[in-house]
Design a protein around this motif. Structure first.
Motif, short mmCIF file in Angstrom:
data_model
loop_
_atom_site.label_atom_id
_atom_site.label_comp_id
_atom_site.label_asym_id
_atom_site.label_seq_id
_atom_site.Cartn_x
_atom_site.Cartn_y
_atom_site.Cartn_z
N MET A 201 0.85 -1.17 0.00
CA MET A 201 0.00 0.00 0.00
C MET A 201 0.90 1.24 0.00
O MET A 201 1.78 1.37 0.85
CB MET A 201 -0.87 0.01 1.27
CG MET A 201 -1.84 1.17 1.34
SD MET A 201 -3.14 1.05 0.09
CE MET A 201 -3.77 2.73 0.13
N PRO A 202 0.73 2.17 -0.98
CA PRO A 202 1.58 3.36 -1.02
C PRO A 202 1.44 4.18 0.26
O PRO A 202 0.35 4.33 0.81
CB PRO A 202 1.05 4.14 -2.22
CG PRO A 202 0.37 3.12 -3.07
CD PRO A 202 -0.22 2.13 -2.10
N SER A 207 5.21 7.49 -3.68
CA SER A 207 5.88 6.23 -3.36
C SER A 207 5.19 5.03 -3.96
O SER A 207 5.54 3.91 -3.64
CB SER A 207 5.95 6.06 -1.84
OG SER A 207 4.65 5.87 -1.30
N SER A 208 4.22 5.26 -4.81
CA SER A 208 3.44 4.16 -5.34
C SER A 208 4.23 3.27 -6.29
O SER A 208 4.77 3.73 -7.28
CB SER A 208 2.20 4.71 -6.08
OG SER A 208 1.47 3.66 -6.65
N PHE A 209 4.31 1.99 -5.94
CA PHE A 209 4.84 0.99 -6.86
C PHE A 209 3.92 -0.22 -6.75
O PHE A 209 4.25 -1.23 -6.15
CB PHE A 209 6.28 0.60 -6.52
CG PHE A 209 6.92 -0.22 -7.62
CD1 PHE A 209 7.55 0.38 -8.68
CD2 PHE A 209 6.86 -1.62 -7.59
CE1 PHE A 209 8.12 -0.37 -9.70
CE2 PHE A 209 7.43 -2.38 -8.61
CZ PHE A 209 8.06 -1.76 -9.66
N THR A 210 2.71 -0.07 -7.28
CA THR A 210 1.68 -1.09 -7.10
C THR A 210 1.35 -1.82 -8.39
O THR A 210 0.37 -2.55 -8.45
CB THR A 210 0.38 -0.45 -6.57
OG1 THR A 210 -0.09 0.52 -7.53
CG2 THR A 210 0.63 0.24 -5.24
N LEU A 248 -4.20 2.75 6.52
CA LEU A 248 -5.18 1.80 6.00
C LEU A 248 -4.84 0.38 6.43
O LEU A 248 -5.71 -0.36 6.91
CB LEU A 248 -5.25 1.87 4.48
CG LEU A 248 -6.17 0.83 3.82
CD1 LEU A 248 -7.61 1.07 4.23
CD2 LEU A 248 -6.04 0.85 2.31
N ILE A 249 -3.59 -0.02 6.27
CA ILE A 249 -3.18 -1.38 6.63
C ILE A 249 -3.31 -1.60 8.13
O ILE A 249 -3.77 -2.66 8.59
CB ILE A 249 -1.75 -1.66 6.15
CG1 ILE A 249 -1.67 -1.52 4.62
CG2 ILE A 249 -1.31 -3.06 6.57
CD1 ILE A 249 -2.62 -2.43 3.86
#
Length: 285
Positions: A201-202, A207-210, A248-249
């Protein structure tokens, strides 16, 4: 909720066992000791549905395992190593470490003829690109075409023959499946153990690498994974899950055991974004 059990596993002698044969974004090699220490003491079968580079799988060398992934190129490599490692090694010796040659090989999947390549050719290309591309990243565009640039390494280890042969021996006793992570619910049984290492999860917009194969592993997928973990728990299956330290996590898994750990992330296009970050290890035991 099951009580966390102290693990007695130890990472085996690295010189005599197989190691991950590819580099993978978010790989867990540096966290192996922590992951092994957190594993359940006893379980029946090992499952890893986001296999990637398989750092934990290679570290514990399970005798009864099922590994899977949604990426057909990746699963093909595992199957080729398992079934015909000699032909793969022979083909890998043909590759050259030059920029022009790299882009010629990289661009093969832009052509209709790519579909006609043998499984051996596709597997050797995959390993070659992983060893010679920038930072060892695996990334594709919306068409599923590999698009990472040349890495300019002086002497990349394109043909690690000994490790490929050791990997083949391990994979011969492993079930390898091309499937989405959700399909694992139809395979696992009571007292089996699942290690989930999904795209994280970004933690910020930058930082998103999804990207997971051609599809984004977004918030909906994170919710789907959490629901699967709930089903695993009701079925008496042990799970260990890695993810980013995010609100979220933390909220999704608040009813499970959550441990914060520090990790060094070196795969980032910006050097100043690399360094120690906080990650989460989540278990249901």
């Amino acid at each position: 909720m099951l009580t966390l059990m102290e693990s007695k596993y130890e990472v085996k002698n690295k010189e005599c066992i197989a190691r991950p044969f590819i580099k993978w974004a978010g790989g867990k090699r540096q966290l192996i000791d922590e992951l092994i220490k957190t594993m359940p003491l006893n379980y029946n079968r090992y499952y890893e549905p986001f296999i990637g580079g398989g750092a934990l799988f290679f570290a514990i060398q399970p005798n009864n395992a099922c590994i899977s992934d949604i990426n057909p190129e990746l699963i093909n490599v595992y199957n080729v190593i398992k079934n015909d490692v000699d032909s793969l090694i022979k083909d890998l010796h043909k590759y050259e470490n030059t920029e022009e040659y790299f882009y010629n090989i990289r661009n093969l999947d832009r052509k209709p003829s790519y579909k006609k390549l043998s499984k051996i050719k596709k597997a050797s290309r995959f390993i070659y690109l992983n060893k010679t591309c920038y930072n060892g990243l695996y990334r594709t565009n919306s068409e599923g075409q590999f698009n990472v640039p040349f890495g300019f390494y002086k002497n990349p280890n394109i043909v690690d023959e000994q490790n490929l042969r050791l990997s083949a021996e391990l994979l011969k006793k492993t079930e390898i499946v091309l499937s989405p992570f959700t399909e694992i619910k139809n395979k696992v049984n009571n007292k089996d153990f699942v290690y989930f290492d999904p795209p994280y999860m970004p933690t910020s917009k930058t930082s998103s690498f999804t990207k997971y194969y051609k599809d984004d592993f977004g918030i909906d997928a994170q919710f789907e994974l959490k629901e699967l973990c709930d089903k695993m728990t009701k079925k008496g299956v042990y799970f260990l899950l890695s993810n980013s330290y995010s609100d979220l996590i933390l909220d999704l898994y608040k009813n499970y055991n959550i441990k914060k750990i520090k990790a060094i992330r070196a795969i980032n296009c910006k050097a100043d974004k690399r360094g120690a970050i906080t990650e989460l290890i989540i278990t249901n035991y």
